[in-house]
Design a protein around this motif. Structure first.
Motif, PDB file in Angstrom:
ATOM      1  N   MET A  31       1.188  -0.899  -0.162  1.00 44.19           N
ATOM      2  CA  MET A  31       0.069  -0.137   0.499  1.00 44.19           C
ATOM      3  C   MET A  31       0.541   1.337  -0.414  1.00 44.19           C
ATOM      4  SD  MET A  31      -1.695   2.541   1.398  1.00 44.19           S
ATOM      5  CE  MET A  31      -1.010   2.583   3.325  1.00 44.19           C
ATOM      6  N   SER A  32       0.892   1.563  -1.387  1.00 49.31           N
ATOM      7  CA  SER A  32       1.930   2.820  -0.979  1.00 49.31           C
ATOM      8  C   SER A  32       0.954   4.473  -2.176  1.00 49.31           C
ATOM      9  CB  SER A  32       3.212   2.375  -2.080  1.00 49.31           C
ATOM     10  OG  SER A  32       4.481   3.735  -2.198  1.00 49.31           O
ATOM     11  N   PHE A  33       2.316   5.238  -1.724  1.00 45.45           N
ATOM     12  CA  PHE A  33       1.373   6.537  -2.530  1.00 45.45           C
ATOM     13  C   PHE A  33       2.223   7.074  -3.778  1.00 45.45           C
ATOM     14  CE2 PHE A  33      -2.378   5.794  -0.659  1.00 45.45           C
ATOM     15  CZ  PHE A  33      -3.524   5.547  -0.708  1.00 45.45           C
ATOM     16  N   ARG A  34       2.551   7.534  -4.562  1.00 47.76           N
ATOM     17  CA  ARG A  34       3.820   8.247  -5.346  1.00 47.76           C
ATOM     18  C   ARG A  34       3.881   9.174  -4.252  1.00 47.76           C
ATOM     19  NH1 ARG A  34       3.333  10.610 -11.643  1.00 47.76           N
ATOM     20  NH2 ARG A  34       5.596  11.290 -11.958  1.00 47.76           N
ATOM     21  N   ARG A  35       4.713   9.764  -4.461  1.00 48.10           N
ATOM     22  CA  ARG A  35       5.502  10.721  -3.716  1.00 48.10           C
ATOM     23  C   ARG A  35       6.663  11.626  -3.956  1.00 48.10           C
ATOM     24  NH1 ARG A  35       0.890  10.513  -2.167  1.00 48.10           N
ATOM     25  NH2 ARG A  35       0.414  10.220   0.170  1.00 48.10           N
ATOM     26  N   GLU A  36       7.060  12.128  -5.152  1.00 47.99           N
ATOM     27  CA  GLU A  36       7.971  12.931  -5.783  1.00 47.99           C
ATOM     28  C   GLU A  36       7.638  14.635  -5.751  1.00 47.99           C
ATOM     29  OE1 GLU A  36       8.548  11.866  -9.834  1.00 47.99           O
ATOM     30  OE2 GLU A  36       7.728   9.699  -9.250  1.00 47.99           O
TER      31      GLU A  36
ATOM     32  N   HIS B 243       7.373  17.741  -6.946  1.00 51.70           N
ATOM     33  CA  HIS B 243       6.496  18.287  -7.993  1.00 51.70           C
ATOM     34  C   HIS B 243       5.044  17.878  -8.683  1.00 51.70           C
ATOM     35  CE1 HIS B 243      10.066  20.968  -8.281  1.00 51.70           C
ATOM     36  NE2 HIS B 243      10.611  20.430  -8.994  1.00 51.70           N
ATOM     37  N   VAL B 244       5.325  16.526  -8.289  1.00 50.87           N
ATOM     38  CA  VAL B 244       3.243  15.847  -7.833  1.00 50.87           C
ATOM     39  C   VAL B 244       2.642  15.954  -6.252  1.00 50.87           C
ATOM     40  CG1 VAL B 244       2.729  13.703  -8.309  1.00 50.87           C
ATOM     41  CG2 VAL B 244       5.221  14.361  -9.207  1.00 50.87           C
ATOM     42  N   PRO B 245       2.417  17.377  -6.353  1.00 52.31           N
ATOM     43  CA  PRO B 245       1.451  17.341  -4.935  1.00 52.31           C
ATOM     44  C   PRO B 245       0.600  15.936  -4.366  1.00 52.31           C
ATOM     45  CG  PRO B 245       0.356  18.541  -6.298  1.00 52.31           C
ATOM     46  CD  PRO B 245       2.085  17.942  -7.189  1.00 52.31           C
ATOM     47  N   LYS B 246      -0.312  15.397  -5.840  1.00 51.24           N
ATOM     48  CA  LYS B 246      -0.785  14.275  -5.590  1.00 51.24           C
ATOM     49  C   LYS B 246      -1.302  13.052  -6.228  1.00 51.24           C
ATOM     50  CE  LYS B 246      -4.724  17.800  -4.039  1.00 51.24           C
ATOM     51  NZ  LYS B 246      -6.540  17.948  -3.990  1.00 51.24           N
ATOM     52  N   GLY B 247      -0.112  12.393  -6.092  1.00 55.98           N
ATOM     53  CA  GLY B 247       0.889  11.526  -6.123  1.00 55.98           C
ATOM     54  C   GLY B 247      -0.289  10.468  -6.066  1.00 55.98           C
TER      55      GLY B 247
ATOM     56  N   ASN C  57      -2.026  -1.974  -3.872  1.00 50.84           N
ATOM     57  CA  ASN C  57      -3.145  -1.002  -4.177  1.00 50.84           C
ATOM     58  C   ASN C  57      -3.432  -0.287  -5.544  1.00 50.84           C
ATOM     59  OD1 ASN C  57      -1.220   0.915  -3.656  1.00 50.84           O
ATOM     60  ND2 ASN C  57      -2.061   2.206  -2.897  1.00 50.84           N
ATOM     61  N   ILE C  58      -2.679  -0.317  -6.406  1.00 49.97           N
ATOM     62  CA  ILE C  58      -2.900   0.068  -7.881  1.00 49.97           C
ATOM     63  C   ILE C  58      -4.072  -0.704  -8.485  1.00 49.97           C
ATOM     64  CG2 ILE C  58      -0.984   0.983  -8.181  1.00 49.97           C
ATOM     65  CD1 ILE C  58      -0.191  -1.804  -9.408  1.00 49.97           C
ATOM     66  N   HIS C  59      -4.475  -1.729  -7.747  1.00 51.71           N
ATOM     67  CA  HIS C  59      -5.550  -2.061  -8.480  1.00 51.71           C
ATOM     68  C   HIS C  59      -7.131  -2.777  -8.210  1.00 51.71           C
ATOM     69  CE1 HIS C  59      -2.646  -6.022 -10.550  1.00 51.71           C
ATOM     70  NE2 HIS C  59      -2.581  -5.556  -9.639  1.00 51.71           N
ATOM     71  N   PHE C  60      -6.800  -1.872  -6.789  1.00 49.96           N
ATOM     72  CA  PHE C  60      -8.204  -1.612  -5.998  1.00 49.96           C
ATOM     73  C   PHE C  60      -8.607   0.378  -6.434  1.00 49.96           C
ATOM     74  CE2 PHE C  60      -6.101  -4.180  -2.835  1.00 49.96           C
ATOM     75  CZ  PHE C  60      -6.519  -5.540  -4.031  1.00 49.96           C
ATOM     76  N   VAL C  61      -8.455   0.966  -7.622  1.00 49.13           N
ATOM     77  CA  VAL C  61      -8.978   2.320  -8.335  1.00 49.13           C
ATOM     78  C   VAL C  61      -9.859   2.025  -8.679  1.00 49.13           C
ATOM     79  CG1 VAL C  61      -8.192   4.712  -9.424  1.00 49.13           C
ATOM     80  CG2 VAL C  61      -6.634   3.497  -8.366  1.00 49.13           C
ATOM     81  N   THR C  62     -11.005   3.414  -7.800  1.00 51.20           N
ATOM     82  CA  THR C  62     -12.549   2.835  -9.081  1.00 51.20           C
ATOM     83  C   THR C  62     -12.849   4.648  -9.194  1.00 51.20           C
ATOM     84  OG1 THR C  62     -13.659   2.826  -7.358  1.00 51.20           O
ATOM     85  CG2 THR C  62     -13.463   1.440  -7.353  1.00 51.20           C
ATOM     86  N   SER C  63     -13.680   4.712 -10.591  1.00 44.70           N
ATOM     87  CA  SER C  63     -14.078   6.431 -10.760  1.00 44.70           C
ATOM     88  C   SER C  63     -14.465   6.926  -9.163  1.00 44.70           C
ATOM     89  CB  SER C  63     -15.675   6.218 -11.072  1.00 44.70           C
ATOM     90  OG  SER C  63     -16.988   5.485 -10.843  1.00 44.70           O
TER      91      SER C  63
ATOM     92  N   ARG D  79     -13.499   6.520  -5.590  1.00 43.74           N
ATOM     93  CA  ARG D  79     -12.530   5.610  -4.677  1.00 43.74           C
ATOM     94  C   ARG D  79     -10.772   5.823  -5.856  1.00 43.74           C
ATOM     95  NH1 ARG D  79     -12.454   4.573   0.089  1.00 43.74           N
ATOM     96  NH2 ARG D  79     -14.224   4.106   0.063  1.00 43.74           N
ATOM     97  N   ARG D  80     -10.570   7.254  -5.514  1.00 44.95           N
ATOM     98  CA  ARG D  80      -9.404   7.438  -6.011  1.00 44.95           C
ATOM     99  C   ARG D  80      -8.217   6.815  -5.364  1.00 44.95           C
ATOM    100  NH1 ARG D  80     -10.178   6.771 -10.716  1.00 44.95           N
ATOM    101  NH2 ARG D  80      -8.181   7.494 -11.084  1.00 44.95           N
ATOM    102  N   ALA D  81      -8.204   7.107  -3.941  1.00 35.77           N
ATOM    103  CA  ALA D  81      -6.784   6.796  -3.279  1.00 35.77           C
ATOM    104  C   ALA D  81      -7.283   5.707  -2.351  1.00 35.77           C
ATOM    105  CB  ALA D  81      -6.779   7.461  -2.184  1.00 35.77           C
ATOM    106  N   PRO D  82      -7.430   4.391  -2.551  1.00 37.78           N
ATOM    107  CA  PRO D  82      -7.327   3.276  -2.044  1.00 37.78           C
ATOM    108  C   PRO D  82      -6.252   3.211  -0.468  1.00 37.78           C
ATOM    109  CG  PRO D  82      -7.063   2.632  -3.883  1.00 37.78           C
ATOM    110  CD  PRO D  82      -7.085   3.723  -4.045  1.00 37.78           C
ATOM    111  N   ALA D  83      -6.833   2.784   0.653  1.00 42.38           N
ATOM    112  CA  ALA D  83      -5.150   2.946   1.912  1.00 42.38           C
ATOM    113  C   ALA D  83      -5.607   1.308   1.691  1.00 42.38           C
ATOM    114  CB  ALA D  83      -5.953   3.846   2.314  1.00 42.38           C
ATOM    115  N   PHE D  84      -5.332   0.290   0.840  1.00 49.10           N
ATOM    116  CA  PHE D  84      -5.160  -1.098   1.790  1.00 49.10           C
ATOM    117  C   PHE D  84      -4.614  -1.978   0.356  1.00 49.10           C
ATOM    118  CE2 PHE D  84      -9.263  -0.928  -0.899  1.00 49.10           C
ATOM    119  CZ  PHE D  84      -9.070  -2.413  -0.470  1.00 49.10           C
ATOM    120  N   ALA D  85      -3.923  -3.138   0.673  1.00 50.23           N
ATOM    121  CA  ALA D  85      -3.630  -3.773  -0.498  1.00 50.23           C
ATOM    122  C   ALA D  85      -3.773  -4.377   0.443  1.00 50.23           C
ATOM    123  CB  ALA D  85      -2.296  -3.861  -0.453  1.00 50.23           C
ATOM    124  N   GLU D  86      -3.852  -6.031  -0.247  1.00 47.82           N
ATOM    125  CA  GLU D  86      -3.754  -7.341  -0.165  1.00 47.82           C
ATOM    126  C   GLU D  86      -2.438  -8.335   0.408  1.00 47.82           C
ATOM    127  OE1 GLU D  86      -7.098  -9.840  -2.849  1.00 47.82           O
ATOM    128  OE2 GLU D  86      -4.934  -9.685  -3.037  1.00 47.82           O
TER     129      GLU D  86
END
Length: 463
Positions: A20-25, A27-31, A131-137, A139-146
């Motif tokens: 479960m991870s989010f892009r953090r770079e 100039h990318v405030p909402k990865g 968590n990249i697999h659990f994105v829907t229209s 739910r843009r930021a699923p905070a869980f993974a399997e």
């Protein structure tokens, strides 16, 4: 050392956990989510190997485990898959389920009769999805993974059965070891006392342009089909042979037995052990013709063999019969008659091979059959009452629970969605579950919520 039956515990590798991870770079405030998948665990595979002649490798080591998959990481970095563990066994090994608690064998998994043939006996766990697999229209930021899937495990029984073209059978001291020594380059122990041969011996015999593999099966006695003596230990090795070569000692050995009674005893034991052995092609051999005074009993045996051949053909003396009407008379000591016997065996084996070749294309693909059966078993689940609660058991359901991070509310909600898709909700309702009832799976419990009162936030996911 000759080892022909073992029981071992096999376990695949567990799957690695998804990240479960989010892009953090900069100039990318909402990865968005970028958690990688966990690697799949390795399988435990049984492979037939012509260079292996015994199961001795598994005599002292009984537990085998494949490599686990590694966990996924951020930046969509997927975990490495675990390597398969390949266990090599002799060609002719039968693989069955085994239940250690009850000491009973279960279903046939595979019958490995060809070099290189394989079957997976313990599948590794699937890697958890990031968590990249659990994105829907919505739910843009699923905070869980399997989490990773646990691997399959269990006991299996490996039983080796010799892959010989012809098997020499008969009473103890009938001369089987002496005959195989005359026919081939095999050098078994030969002595003038019964049960000299304690393990089967294999030899390759040649007659003209034809060759065949012959097995010397240790002596059988009356009651062998019930395990008397070492009956069950050796009768299994006759099951695969295309041709039975029945050796009869014309002298009755030192006990002074009646050779015709010995002949009847062996025929009866073979038929009682496995009905199809009574229909197996057979050649009868009278041994020790070099001993004076055996002529009369040899003629009586020849008459019996001709009568059995006609009976096996349904009473028609001109119809083909599994029993060769000719009695082959030899002396394994002097070699008299051995060459003509070898030629007869080689010719018969060649004919049987040609017939078997036509049926080879229809052989069972055990890997596919066992996998289909295993998947059907895993998909089943049962619901039973435990007081005021309901318990759900089943392979796939239990693995889904183990894959869930119960500290994460979103992950638990997603589990409920998967349960509904699997039909667990409907089955619970049919079993009498009401809103608020306790549902138990493994060591976890939660309250039942009927489909009518439940809003499925994951209905857009096609999972």
């Amino acid at each position: 050392m000759f080892i022909d039956k073992v029981r071992i515990h096999v376990r695949g590798g567990n799957g690695g956990a998804g990240c479960m991870s989010f892009r953090r770079e900069a100039h990318v405030p909402k990865g968005g989510p970028d958690g990688g998948d966990g690697g799949h665990g390795g399988n435990v595979v049984i492979q037939a190997d012509a260079s292996v002649s015994s199961l001795i490798e598994y005599r002292f080591k009984h537990h085998f485990k494949a490599e686990r998959g590694t966990h996924g990481k951020g930046s969509r970095m997927h975990g490495a898959q675990g390597e398969d563990l390949v266990l090599r066994v002799p060609v002719g090994t039968v693989v069955r389920e085994y239940f250690e608690d009850s000491k009973e064998t279960g279903e046939l998994i595979a019958d490995l009769t060809h070099d290189g043939e394989t079957v997976t006996v313990a599948r590794g766990g699937m890697g958890g999805r990031g968590n990249i697999h659990f994105v829907t229209s919505t739910r843009r930021a699923p905070a869980f993974a399997e989490l990773g899937e646990p691997a399959q495990e269990g006991w299996i029984e490996l039983e080796m059965k010799l892959m010989a073209d012809a098997a020499l059978v008969g009473m103890p001291s009938a001369g089987k070891s002496s005959l195989i020594a005359k026919m081939s380059a095999a050098r078994p122990k030969v002595a003038d006392y019964p049960f000299t041969t304690l393990v089967p011996n294999l030899g390759v015999a040649t007659s003209g342009d034809l060759s065949f593999v012959v097995a010397d099966i240790p002596g059988l006695i009356e009651g062998a089909h019930e395990g008397r003596g070492l009956g069950h230990e050796f009768l299994r090795h006759i099951e695969r042979t295309a041709l039975i070569v029945h050796i009869v000692d014309l002298t009755g050995d030192y006990e002074g037995r009646d050779p015709l009674e010995d002949y009847d005893i062996i025929n009866r034991e073979l038929a009682l052990y496995a009905a199809d052995l009574a229909e197996r092609p057979r050649i009868v051999v009278a041994n020790k013709i070099d001993v004076p005074g055996t002529e009369e009993v040899c003629e009586r045996l020849a008459e019996r063999v001709r009568a059995d051949s006609v009976a096996a053909a349904g009473g028609d003396e001109f119809a083909p019969s599994p029993v060769d009407p000719k009695l082959y008379r030899i002396s394994a000591l002097t070699g008299a008659g051995v060459d003509s016997l070898k030629a007869a065996i080689a010719t018969k084996v060649h004919e049987l091979r040609e017939a078997a070749r036509d049926a080879a294309a229809a052989e069972v693909q055990y890997e596919h059959v066992w996998e289909h059966r295993r998947e059907a078993r895993e998909a089943r689940f049962d619901i039973t009452r435990e007081g005021d609660a309901f318990r759900v058991t089943g392979g796939r359901v239990e693995r889904m629970v183990v894959q869930t991070d119960w500290e994460n509310e979103e992950a638990v909600t997603f589990l409920q969605h998967r349960m509904k898709r699997l039909g667990v909700d409907d089955a619970l309702r049919k079993a009498g579950a009401l809103d608020g009832d306790e549902i138990r799976i493994l060591g976890y419990s939660f309250e039942y919520e009927s489909p009518e009162g439940h809003v499925d936030v994951y209905q857009e996911l096609d999972l």
